[in-house]
Design a protein around this motif. Structure first.
Motif, PDB file in Angstrom:
ATOM      1  N   GLU A 199       1.172  -6.156  -2.596  1.00  0.00           N
ATOM      2  CA  GLU A 199       1.067  -6.860  -3.759  1.00  0.00           C
ATOM      3  C   GLU A 199      -0.292  -6.663  -4.361  1.00  0.00           C
ATOM      4  N   ALA A 200      -1.099  -7.618  -3.501  1.00  0.00           N
ATOM      5  CA  ALA A 200      -2.683  -7.581  -3.876  1.00  0.00           C
ATOM      6  C   ALA A 200      -2.948  -6.267  -4.317  1.00  0.00           C
ATOM      7  N   GLY A 201      -2.663  -5.143  -3.595  1.00  0.00           N
ATOM      8  CA  GLY A 201      -3.258  -3.869  -3.392  1.00  0.00           C
ATOM      9  C   GLY A 201      -2.486  -3.246  -4.958  1.00  0.00           C
ATOM     10  N   LEU A 202      -1.294  -3.647  -5.116  1.00  0.00           N
ATOM     11  CA  LEU A 202      -0.775  -3.251  -6.551  1.00  0.00           C
ATOM     12  C   LEU A 202      -1.542  -3.751  -7.532  1.00  0.00           C
ATOM     13  N   VAL A 203      -1.765  -4.983  -7.699  1.00  0.00           N
ATOM     14  CA  VAL A 203      -2.709  -5.735  -8.629  1.00  0.00           C
ATOM     15  C   VAL A 203      -4.075  -4.897  -8.648  1.00  0.00           C
ATOM     16  N   ALA A 204      -4.611  -4.735  -7.561  1.00  0.00           N
ATOM     17  CA  ALA A 204      -6.051  -4.066  -7.662  1.00  0.00           C
ATOM     18  C   ALA A 204      -5.704  -2.708  -8.392  1.00  0.00           C
ATOM     19  N   ALA A 205      -4.752  -1.854  -7.917  1.00  0.00           N
ATOM     20  CA  ALA A 205      -4.681  -0.679  -8.763  1.00  0.00           C
ATOM     21  C   ALA A 205      -4.224  -0.672 -10.166  1.00  0.00           C
ATOM     22  N   ILE A 206      -3.569  -1.721 -10.685  1.00  0.00           N
ATOM     23  CA  ILE A 206      -3.067  -1.513 -12.088  1.00  0.00           C
ATOM     24  C   ILE A 206      -4.478  -2.244 -12.737  1.00  0.00           C
ATOM     25  N   VAL A 207      -5.238  -3.096 -12.234  1.00  0.00           N
ATOM     26  CA  VAL A 207      -6.305  -3.704 -12.938  1.00  0.00           C
ATOM     27  C   VAL A 207      -7.276  -2.616 -13.011  1.00  0.00           C
ATOM     28  N   LEU A 208      -7.741  -1.904 -12.015  1.00  0.00           N
ATOM     29  CA  LEU A 208      -8.614  -0.730 -11.928  1.00  0.00           C
ATOM     30  C   LEU A 208      -8.118   0.459 -12.959  1.00  0.00           C
ATOM     31  N   HIS A 209      -6.760   0.661 -12.643  1.00  0.00           N
ATOM     32  CA  HIS A 209      -6.168   1.746 -13.633  1.00  0.00           C
ATOM     33  C   HIS A 209      -6.500   1.471 -15.024  1.00  0.00           C
ATOM     34  N   ALA A 210      -6.062   0.125 -15.385  1.00  0.00           N
ATOM     35  CA  ALA A 210      -6.266  -0.176 -16.792  1.00  0.00           C
ATOM     36  C   ALA A 210      -7.683  -0.205 -17.411  1.00  0.00           C
ATOM     37  N   PHE A 211      -8.497  -0.750 -16.862  1.00  0.00           N
ATOM     38  CA  PHE A 211      -9.849  -0.621 -17.520  1.00  0.00           C
ATOM     39  C   PHE A 211     -10.412   0.764 -17.234  1.00  0.00           C
ATOM     40  N   ASN A 212     -10.254   1.392 -16.357  1.00  0.00           N
ATOM     41  CA  ASN A 212     -10.840   2.652 -16.279  1.00  0.00           C
ATOM     42  C   ASN A 212     -10.153   3.592 -17.324  1.00  0.00           C
ATOM     43  N   GLY A 213      -8.859   3.335 -17.694  1.00  0.00           N
ATOM     44  CA  GLY A 213      -8.250   3.863 -18.817  1.00  0.00           C
ATOM     45  C   GLY A 213      -8.922   3.684 -19.990  1.00  0.00           C
ATOM     46  N   ILE A 214      -9.448   2.402 -20.216  1.00  0.00           N
ATOM     47  CA  ILE A 214      -9.934   2.159 -21.480  1.00  0.00           C
ATOM     48  C   ILE A 214     -11.207   2.839 -21.560  1.00  0.00           C
TER      49      ILE A 214
END
Length: 111
Positions: free
Chosen positions: A51-66
């Protein structure tokens, strides 16, 4: 180039999570008992780390997407791409530092 790889890897990881999430949620219609077994297996420390890895992936993907949107939209962002990559990593680090202590305390028996 590395942020391109990171963005693709995090996107694929999030996609596979969503597939698993849809399948395990659909399981409740097939067998509520099996659904309960699957959900109970998610309450382990190993899954807490996942779950911690999933949150890390979501956060990184979101801000890199921006960052990607900014680079694709405004010429000034293209000139400052390296700075923006460091900003993405900084925001990622801050968000994970805020999230991980509380999450891991729940995962490993804290309140």
């Amino acid at each position: 180039m590395w942020m391109w790889v990171v963005h693709r890897v995090t996107g694929v990881a999030i996609f596979f999570f969503l597939v698993v999430h849809v399948l395990d949620t659909a399981l409740v219609r097939v067998s509520p008992e099996a659904y309960n077994v699957v959900i109970e297996s998610y309450k382990t420390p190993i899954y807490g780390l996942v779950e911690a890895g999933l949150v890390a992936a979501i956060v990184l993907h979101a801000f890199n997407g921006i960052r990607i949107i900014l680079v694709d939209t405004w010429p000034w962002a293209l000139r400052h791409q390296r700075l923006m990559v460091w900003i993405v990593w900084g925001i990622f680090a801050l968000m994970m530092l805020a999230f991980l202590p509380r999450h891991l305390s729940h995962v490993f028996g804290g309140a």
